[in-house]
Design an enzyme around this catalytic site. Structure first.
Site, PDB file in Angstrom:
ATOM      1  N   TYR A 135      47.179  24.091  42.290  1.00 36.58           N
ATOM      2  CA  TYR A 135      46.437  23.626  43.474  1.00 36.58           C
ATOM      3  C   TYR A 135      45.005  23.393  43.033  1.00 36.58           C
ATOM      4  CZ  TYR A 135      44.687  23.713  48.329  1.00 36.58           C
ATOM      5  OH  TYR A 135      44.106  23.414  49.542  1.00 36.58           O
ATOM      6  N   THR A 138      39.038  23.330  44.041  1.00 36.26           N
ATOM      7  CA  THR A 138      37.686  23.746  43.662  1.00 36.26           C
ATOM      8  C   THR A 138      37.177  22.984  42.433  1.00 36.26           C
ATOM      9  OG1 THR A 138      38.132  25.947  44.536  1.00 36.26           O
ATOM     10  CG2 THR A 138      36.291  25.775  43.019  1.00 36.26           C
ATOM     11  N   ARG A 316      45.638  67.807  41.620  1.00 34.11           N
ATOM     12  CA  ARG A 316      44.388  68.296  41.043  1.00 34.11           C
ATOM     13  C   ARG A 316      43.902  69.546  41.747  1.00 34.11           C
ATOM     14  NH1 ARG A 316      41.759  67.924  36.210  1.00 34.11           N
ATOM     15  NH2 ARG A 316      39.468  67.892  36.432  1.00 34.11           N
ATOM     16  N   GLY A 407      37.124  61.808  36.819  1.00 34.33           N
ATOM     17  CA  GLY A 407      37.065  61.152  35.516  1.00 34.33           C
ATOM     18  C   GLY A 407      38.363  60.464  35.154  1.00 34.33           C
ATOM     19  N   GLU A 430      40.531  31.720  47.953  1.00 35.43           N
ATOM     20  CA  GLU A 430      41.017  31.347  49.296  1.00 35.43           C
ATOM     21  C   GLU A 430      39.897  31.454  50.312  1.00 35.43           C
ATOM     22  OE1 GLU A 430      44.553  29.906  48.204  1.00 35.43           O
ATOM     23  OE2 GLU A 430      43.315  29.582  49.945  1.00 35.43           O
TER      24      GLU A 430
END
Ligand SMILES: CCCCCCCC/C=C\CCCCCCCCC/C=C/C(=O)SCCNC(=O)CCNC(=O)[C@H](O)C(C)(C)COP(=O)(O)OP(=O)(O)OC[C@H]1O[C@@H](n2cnc3c(N)ncnc32)[C@H](O)[C@@H]1OP(=O)(O)O
Ligand SMILES: Cc1cc2nc3c(=O)[nH]c(=O)nc-3n(C[C@H](O)[C@H](O)[C@H](O)COP(=O)(O)OP(=O)(O)OC[C@H]3O[C@@H](n4cnc5c(N)ncnc54)[C@H](O)[C@@H]3O)c2cc1C
Length: 636
Positions: A135, A138, A316, A407, A430
Site C-alpha cells: 500500500y 506515504t 518476584r 531489571g 495508519e
C-alpha cells in the site's frame, strides 16, 4: 523445577471460571477453538521458532522472515486453512512481514475500493499470492497530509495510458511495508490528471517488479529505507522507497476505464473523468478499515505485556521477610497493583471496544453499499479516535509493564523490549495519533450542539459523568472566540475525553449482555469499574471542574479503587491465563506459564553468543595491553 507449576497457588485462588473467561476473551466458542488450535500448531512447529531473532544480522533476519512467511503460506495451503485460520496463523507467527500489508491492506483496498472488473482481475491473483501487493501512499515529503501527495498519474487519451511519475525527491514513496524487497505490485496513491485538469488523489494498481525474475520494471527505482527502531523488531519488514520515472501503467492500456482504483471515480477510454456523487473521502477507506483492526491489535499487545508483568509480579519476591519467612510477592504491594491492574482492566476494555468497532465498521460498510453515507463521519471519528487512544495507552502500557518487571524486564528474554519496539510505530502508522485526534476534535466541534441532548437520555451514572466532562471541555473551548488552530491542543484533550467516554460506555454495555460462567461477569464488572475510576482519578481535574463530582466523590473513588484492586488480586493470574497465550507466543521467560523463571533466566544467559568463549574476542588486542600498560600510568 521443570514440570512444577510455581503459580499453582495463585491459580487456586481464582474466584471465577477461567475457561468461560477464555471464551469471553476470544469472542465466541468458535473463535476460541480456532485461536487455541492455531496457537498450539504454531508453538509446536520448529519452523516458527523466534527465540533467536536478536542474534541475527538485518539480512539474516529478513531472509529468515521470508522463510517463515513462505513456510506459513505452505502450511496454510497444505492444511487448507480458512482465511480466519490463516489470519490467526499470521498473528501467532508474530513477526511483521510483507504478508501483513498484502493481506491487511492491498487486498482490502481492492475489495473496498475496486470496481467489479478490478476485483475480478486482481483478487484471484492476490488470494493465491501469485502477485504480492503493498500500500504505497506515504511519500518522503508527506504522510499525514494525503492531499499534499505529489506523485502524479497523467492520463493520455491519445495513447490510452496512465503515466505515473515522481516529479520531485519528496514525492518518492517512502515507508510502505513490503515495498523495499518483495512486493510485485502496489496500490500507489497519486494525483490524477486528465486533460490537463487535476482531480485529486486516487489509488492506482501498478506493477513494480517482473513476475519472472523479480527485477524492477522499467522506470521503477525501489529499495529498502534502512534500519528502524530496535534491533530485531520491525526490521523483519522491508519498508521501502519507490520512485516512478514516467512509468506507463501498462494495465491502463487494456483497462483504461478501470486502472483508476475506486468505484468512486472512472476515467473512460475517451479520457473523460467521471466522479460519482460519493464523498471523496472514500478513497481513505482502507485506512479506516485498518484503524479498526489496530484497535483489536492493541488489546492483544497490551494483554501480552500485562500477562508477562502479572505472572512475574506473582513470582518476584522482594523485602518483607518475617522471621526468615518468604519475602513479599511484589504483586502484593499497593503501588505495584495501582500501576498494573489499570493496565489489566484496559486490556479487557480495549478487547470489547475492538469488538464494537468491528461491528460499527461492518455496519457503515453495509450502508455505503446502499449509498447511505449518514454514519460515515461518526465511523471516521470513532476509528480515528479509538485508534489513537488505544495505541497510545498500549505503547505506554507496554513500557510500564517493562518497568514493573524491574531489571529483568530490560532483558530481551523478557519479551518486553521487542514487544515495545514492534508496537510503538502503531502510534504513527495508519495516521499520527495527534493528527487523528484533531479529526475527532473537528467532528466534535460540528456535533457539540448535540452533546447536550445525550445527557438527558437514561444513561448509567458513570457514563453521565464522562459525558458531562466532554461537554464541559468542548464548551470551555468552543465558547472562546478563537480559531480551531489556536485551541487545537485543548480540543485534542476533549477528543481524548470523548474516546474514553466511548470505551467506558461500551464496557458498561458489554456487561448488560448475557455472560455465562461462574463469577465471570463479576470479574468484568470489577475491571470495568477499575478502568472507569482509574481514568476519573487520573483526570479528576476535568471531572471536578464540571461540578458533576465533588472533592469528596473524588476521594471516595480513590478509596474504591484500592478496594477493587484487592478484589482483583486473588484473580489476577487467572485473568491473564484467560488470554490463553502459549509460552511460544509470549516469548518471555518472565511470563512463562509455570512461573519457573530463575532457572530459565540463568540457562538463557549462557546461550548468548558472547558466552561462546570464556575470554572475549578482543581481549588480546585491547584489554591485555590496557592491563599490562607501563606502571607509571597506573599511578595516575
Ligand atoms: C502468510 C500468510 C498469512 C495470511 C494471513 C495474514 C492476515 C493478515 C491480516 C491482517 C493483518 C493486519 C495487519 C495490518 C498491519 C498494519 C501495519 C501498518 C501499516 C501502515 C500503513 C500506513 O501507515 S498507510 C498510510 C496511513 N496514512 C494516514 O493515515 C494518513 C493520515 N491522514 C489522513 O487520513 C487525512 O490526510 C486526514 C484525515 C488527516 C485529512 O484528510 P483531508 O482529505 O485533508 O480531509 P480534511 O480536510 O481534514 O477533512 C475533509 C472532510 O473529510 C472528512 N474525512 C477525512 N478523512 C475521512 C475518512 N477517512 N473517512 C470519512 N471522512 C473523512 C473529515 O472529517 C472532513 O469532514 P467535514 O468536517 O468536512 O464534514
Ligand atoms: C512502521 C511504519 C510502517 C508504515 N507503513 C506504511 C505503509 O505500509 N504504507 C504507507 O503508505 N505508509 C506507511 N507508513 C507511514 C505512516 O503512515 C506515516 O508515517 C504516518 O501517516 C505519519 O505521517 P508523517 O510521517 O508524515 O508524520 P507527520 O505528519 O510529519 O508528523 C510529524 C509531527 O507533525 C505533527 N503534525 C502533522 N500535521 C499536523 C497538524 N495538522 N496539526 C498538528 N500537528 C501536526 C504530528 O502530530 C507529528 O507530531 C508507515 C510508518 C511506519 C512508522
Amino acid at each position: 523445577m521443570e514440570g512444577v507449576d510455581h503459580l499453582a497457588h495463585e491459580r487456586n485462588k481464582s474466584e471465577f471460571d477461567v475457561d468461560a473467561m477464555k471464551i469471553v476473551w476470544a469472542g465466541s466458542p468458535h473463535a476460541f477453538d480456532v485461536s487455541d488450535r492455531i496457537s498450539k500448531l504454531v508453538a509446536s512447529d520448529p519452523g516458527f521458532r523466534k527465540d533467536n531473532r536478536s542474534t541475527l544480522s538485518r539480512k539474516e533476519l529478513f531472509k529468515n522472515t521470508l522463510r517463515k512467511a513462505a513456510y506459513a503460506w505452505k502450511t496454510i495451503v497444505d492444511l487448507r486453512l480458512s482465511e480466519e485460520e490463516a489470519a490467526k496463523l499470521r498473528f501467532y507467527v508474530d513477526e511483521p512481514a510483507f504478508t501483513d500489508l498484502h493481506w491487511g491492506m492491498f487486498i482490502p483496498a481492492i475489495k473496498g475500493q475496486g470496481t467489479e472488473e478490478q476485483q475480478q482481475k486482481w483478487l484471484p491473483l492476490a488470494y493465491k499470492m501469485q502477485i504480492i501487493g503493498c500500500y504505497a501512499q506515504t511519500e518522503l515529503g508527506h504522510g499525514s497530509n494525503v492531499q499534499g501527495l505529489e506523485t502524479t498519474a497523467t492520463f493520455d487519451s491519445q495513447t490510452d495510458e496512465f503515466i505515473i511519475h515522481s516529479p520531485t525527491l519528496t514525492s518518492s514513496k517512502w515507508w510502505p511495508g513490503g515495498l523495499g524487497k518483495v512486493a510485485t505490485h502496489a496500490i500507489a496513491y497519486a494525483r490524477l490528471i486528465v486533460g490537463g485538469r487535476e482531480h485529486g488523489v486516487h489509488g492506482f494498481i501498478v506493477q513494480l517488479r517482473s513476475l519472472e525474475d523479480h527485477s524492477p520494471l522499467l522506470g521503477i527505482t525501489v529499495g529498502d529505507i534502512g534500519m528502524k527502531f530496535g534491533n530485531g523488531a520491525y526490521n523483519t519488514m522491508d519498508n521501502g522507497v519507490l520512485q516512478f520515472d514516467h512509468v506507463l501503467d501498462v494495465y491502463s492500456i487494456a483497462f483504461a476505464s478501470i486502472a483508476v482504483m475506486l468505484w468512486v471515480s472512472q476515467v473512460t477510454c475517451e479520457g473523460k473523468y467521471k466522479q460519482s456523487d460519493v464523498p471523496r473521502q472514500l478513497v481513505y477507506g482502507t485506512m479506516v478499515y485498518v484503524r479498526q483492526t489496530i484497535v483489536a491489535d492493541a488489546s492483544c499487545a497490551l494483554s501480552r505485556a500485562v500477562c508477562i508483568a502479572t505472572r512475574y509480579s506473582a513470582v518476584r519476591r522482594q523485602f518483607g521477610s518475617q522471621n526468615g519467612g518468604p519475602e513479599t510477592q511484589v504483586i502484593d504491594y499497593k503501588t505495584q497493583q495501582s500501576r498494573l491492574f489499570p493496565l489489566l482492566a484496559s486490556a479487557y476494555a480495549f478487547r470489547f471496544i475492538g469488538e464494537w468497532l468491528k461491528w460499527l465498521y461492518a455496519d457503515v460498510t453495509q450502508r455505503l453499499q446502499a449509498n447511505d453515507f449518514s454514519t460515515l463521519p461518526e465511523a471516521h471519528a470513532c476509528t480515528a479516535g479509538l485508534k489513537s487512544l488505544t495505541t497510545t495507552a498500549t505503547a505506554d502500557g507496554i513500557e510500564e509493564c517493562r518497568k514493573l518487571c524491574g531489571g529483568h524486564g530490560y532483558l530481551c528474554s523478557s519479551g518486553l523490549p521487542e514487544l515495545f519496539a514492534v508496537y510503538v510505530p502503531a502510534c504513527t502508522y495508519e495516521g499520527d495519533n495527534t493528527v487523528l485526534l484533531l479529526q475527532v476534535a473537528r467532528f466534535l466541534m460540528k456535533t457539540v450542539s448535540q452533546l447536550g441532548s445525550r445527557l438527558s437520555s437514561k444513561k448509567p451514572v458513570g457514563t453521565i459523568a464522562y459525558m458531562t466532562r466532554v461537554e464541559h471541555l468542548m464548551q470551555c473551548r468552543c465558547g472562546v472566540q478563537r480559531g480551531f488552530a489556536e485551541l487545537s491542543a485543548d480540543l485534542v484533550e476533549a477528543a481524548v475525553a470523548h474516546c474514553q467516554l466511548i470505551v467506558v460506555s461500551k464496557f458498561i454495555e458489554k456487561l448488560q449482555q448475557e455472560i455465562p460462567g461462574k463469577g465471570v461477569k463479576q470479574q468484568l464488572e470489577v475491571l470495568c469499574n477499575i478502568y472507569a475510576l482509574f481514568l476519573l482519578h487520573k483526570h479528576q481535574g476535568d471531572f471536578l471542574s464540571t461540578g458533576c463530582i465533588t472533592p469528596k466523590h473524588a476521594a471516595l473513588a480513590n478509596d474504591e479503587l484500592r478496594s477493587l484492586y484487592s478484589q482483583v488480586r486473588p484473580n489476577a493470574i487467572a485473568l491473564v491465563d484467560a488470554f490463553n497465550y502459549t509460552d511460544h507466543y509470549l516469548g518471555s521467560i518472565l511470563g512463562c506459564y509455570d512461573g519457573n523463571v530463575y532457572p530459565k533466566l540463568y540457562e538463557a544467559a549462557w546461550k548468548d553468543p558472547l558466552n561462546e568463549s570464556v575470554v572475549p574476542d578482543g581481549y588480546h588486542l585491547y584489554i591485555r595491553p590496557l592491563l599490562k600498560q607501563e606502571i607509571r600510568t597506573a599511578r595516575l
